[in-house]
Design a protein around this motif. Structure first.
Motif, PDB file in Angstrom:
ATOM      1  N   UNK A   1       0.839  -1.204   0.000  1.00 20.71           N
ATOM      2  CA  UNK A   1       0.000   0.000   0.000  1.00 20.71           C
ATOM      3  C   UNK A   1       0.874   1.254   0.000  1.00 20.71           C
ATOM      4  N   UNK A   2       0.435   2.264  -0.732  1.00 24.61           N
ATOM      5  CA  UNK A   2       1.124   3.556  -0.730  1.00 24.61           C
ATOM      6  C   UNK A   2       0.224   4.557  -0.022  1.00 24.61           C
ATOM      7  N   UNK A   3       0.791   5.237   0.953  1.00 17.84           N
ATOM      8  CA  UNK A   3       0.034   6.210   1.742  1.00 17.84           C
ATOM      9  C   UNK A   3       0.646   7.588   1.592  1.00 17.84           C
ATOM     10  N   UNK A   4      -0.216   8.588   1.583  1.00 22.00           N
ATOM     11  CA  UNK A   4       0.202   9.975   1.475  1.00 22.00           C
ATOM     12  C   UNK A   4       0.229  10.646   2.830  1.00 22.00           C
ATOM     13  N   UNK A   5      -0.032  11.929   2.817  1.00 20.05           N
ATOM     14  CA  UNK A   5      -0.012  12.722   4.046  1.00 20.05           C
ATOM     15  C   UNK A   5      -0.999  12.181   5.073  1.00 20.05           C
ATOM     16  N   UNK A   6      -0.574  12.210   6.315  1.00 18.08           N
ATOM     17  CA  UNK A   6      -1.383  11.766   7.451  1.00 18.08           C
ATOM     18  C   UNK A   6      -1.848  10.313   7.321  1.00 18.08           C
ATOM     19  N   UNK A   7      -1.100   9.507   6.566  1.00 20.95           N
ATOM     20  CA  UNK A   7      -1.421   8.092   6.435  1.00 20.95           C
ATOM     21  C   UNK A   7      -2.579   7.788   5.506  1.00 20.95           C
ATOM     22  N   UNK A   8      -3.025   8.782   4.725  1.00 20.28           N
ATOM     23  CA  UNK A   8      -4.166   8.586   3.805  1.00 20.28           C
ATOM     24  C   UNK A   8      -3.775   7.614   2.691  1.00 20.28           C
ATOM     25  N   UNK A   9      -4.589   6.588   2.488  1.00 22.21           N
ATOM     26  CA  UNK A   9      -4.344   5.589   1.446  1.00 22.21           C
ATOM     27  C   UNK A   9      -4.476   6.239   0.066  1.00 22.21           C
ATOM     28  N   UNK A  10      -3.479   6.022  -0.796  1.00 22.07           N
ATOM     29  CA  UNK A  10      -3.489   6.556  -2.158  1.00 22.07           C
ATOM     30  C   UNK A  10      -3.763   5.444  -3.163  1.00 22.07           C
ATOM     31  N   UNK A  11      -2.948   4.385  -3.115  1.00 20.99           N
ATOM     32  CA  UNK A  11      -3.086   3.275  -4.062  1.00 20.99           C
ATOM     33  C   UNK A  11      -2.320   2.067  -3.547  1.00 20.99           C
ATOM     34  N   UNK A  12      -2.470   0.968  -4.255  1.00 18.66           N
ATOM     35  CA  UNK A  12      -1.680  -0.228  -3.991  1.00 18.66           C
ATOM     36  C   UNK A  12      -0.681  -0.388  -5.126  1.00 18.66           C
ATOM     37  N   UNK A  13       0.579  -0.658  -4.781  1.00 18.47           N
ATOM     38  CA  UNK A  13       1.599  -0.996  -5.765  1.00 18.47           C
ATOM     39  C   UNK A  13       1.808  -2.498  -5.723  1.00 18.47           C
ATOM     40  N   UNK A  14       1.980  -3.092  -6.897  1.00 15.39           N
ATOM     41  CA  UNK A  14       2.184  -4.531  -7.029  1.00 15.39           C
ATOM     42  C   UNK A  14       3.475  -4.743  -7.801  1.00 15.39           C
ATOM     43  N   UNK A  15       4.398  -5.485  -7.213  1.00 17.43           N
ATOM     44  CA  UNK A  15       5.704  -5.690  -7.826  1.00 17.43           C
ATOM     45  C   UNK A  15       5.994  -7.161  -8.044  1.00 17.43           C
ATOM     46  N   UNK A  16       6.604  -7.422  -9.193  1.00 15.09           N
ATOM     47  CA  UNK A  16       7.246  -8.705  -9.469  1.00 15.09           C
ATOM     48  C   UNK A  16       8.441  -8.379 -10.357  1.00 15.09           C
ATOM     49  N   UNK A  17       9.339  -9.299 -10.507  1.00  7.39           N
ATOM     50  CA  UNK A  17      10.550  -9.062 -11.266  1.00  7.39           C
ATOM     51  C   UNK A  17      10.214  -8.488 -12.644  1.00  7.39           C
ATOM     52  N   UNK A  18      10.719  -7.303 -12.939  1.00  8.69           N
ATOM     53  CA  UNK A  18      10.550  -6.687 -14.245  1.00  8.69           C
ATOM     54  C   UNK A  18       9.332  -5.808 -14.412  1.00  8.69           C
ATOM     55  N   UNK A  19       8.421  -5.750 -13.421  1.00  9.64           N
ATOM     56  CA  UNK A  19       7.185  -4.990 -13.622  1.00  9.64           C
ATOM     57  C   UNK A  19       6.619  -4.485 -12.302  1.00  9.64           C
ATOM     58  N   UNK A  20       6.126  -3.254 -12.330  1.00  7.17           N
ATOM     59  CA  UNK A  20       5.364  -2.688 -11.212  1.00  7.17           C
ATOM     60  C   UNK A  20       4.012  -2.243 -11.764  1.00  7.17           C
TER      61      UNK A  20
END
Length: 152
Positions: A106-125
């Protein structure tokens, strides 16, 4: 279109696999190159009377190539119902990515507000951005849809 995007992600090792030909074949639409001097290519259409769906690959971005898919209201500053966007909702879309072997952060912004989910595997986000549905009175319905997907 989101189901086709999941198939494209599942069968790709990296963003460079998102060629004009492959996007056209997998997404089932005629992908066009930009008319300007850039190397951008993509597709867009009205999803219904209130929403557009579109995607674009920009291989020349100064911070790295990116594929961007989004749903956008046709009328500026409109907040139309999300029924069309939620045919494949956020939880089902993100679970499918995890089942492909992507690690969720999970990616959070100011004050812990949820922005988006990042998904990673080798070679791709893959970054997936939610859009929460609200009732006519402005209260959350609890349903969350996919608003935008970016692949790096």
């Amino acid at each position: 279109m989101l189901t086709r995007l999941l198939e494209l992600i599942r069968t790709s090792a990296r963003l460079e696999d998102f060629t004009v030909e492959r996007l056209s074949r997998t997404m089932g639409v005629p992908v066009q190159r930009a008319r300007d001097q850039s190397q951008r290519y993509g597709y867009g259409e009205a999803l219904d009377a209130q929403w557009n769906q579109n995607f674009e690959v920009d291989p020349q971005r100064t911070v790295g190539a990116r594929f961007n898919f989004s749903f956008d209201p046709i009328a500026p500053d409109a907040n139309p119902p999300l029924a069309e966007l939620c045919r494949l909702d956020y939880p089902r879309f993100t679970t499918a990515l995890e089942e492909m072997g992507f690690k969720r952060t999970p990616y959070r912004g100011e004050h812990g507000r949820f922005i988006n989910d990042n998904f990673d595997r080798l070679g791709m986000r893959v970054a997936v951005y939610p859009q929460g549905e609200v009732s006519a009175s402005g209260q959350s319905t609890g349903r969350v849809c996919v608003k935008r997907v970016q692949v790096f």
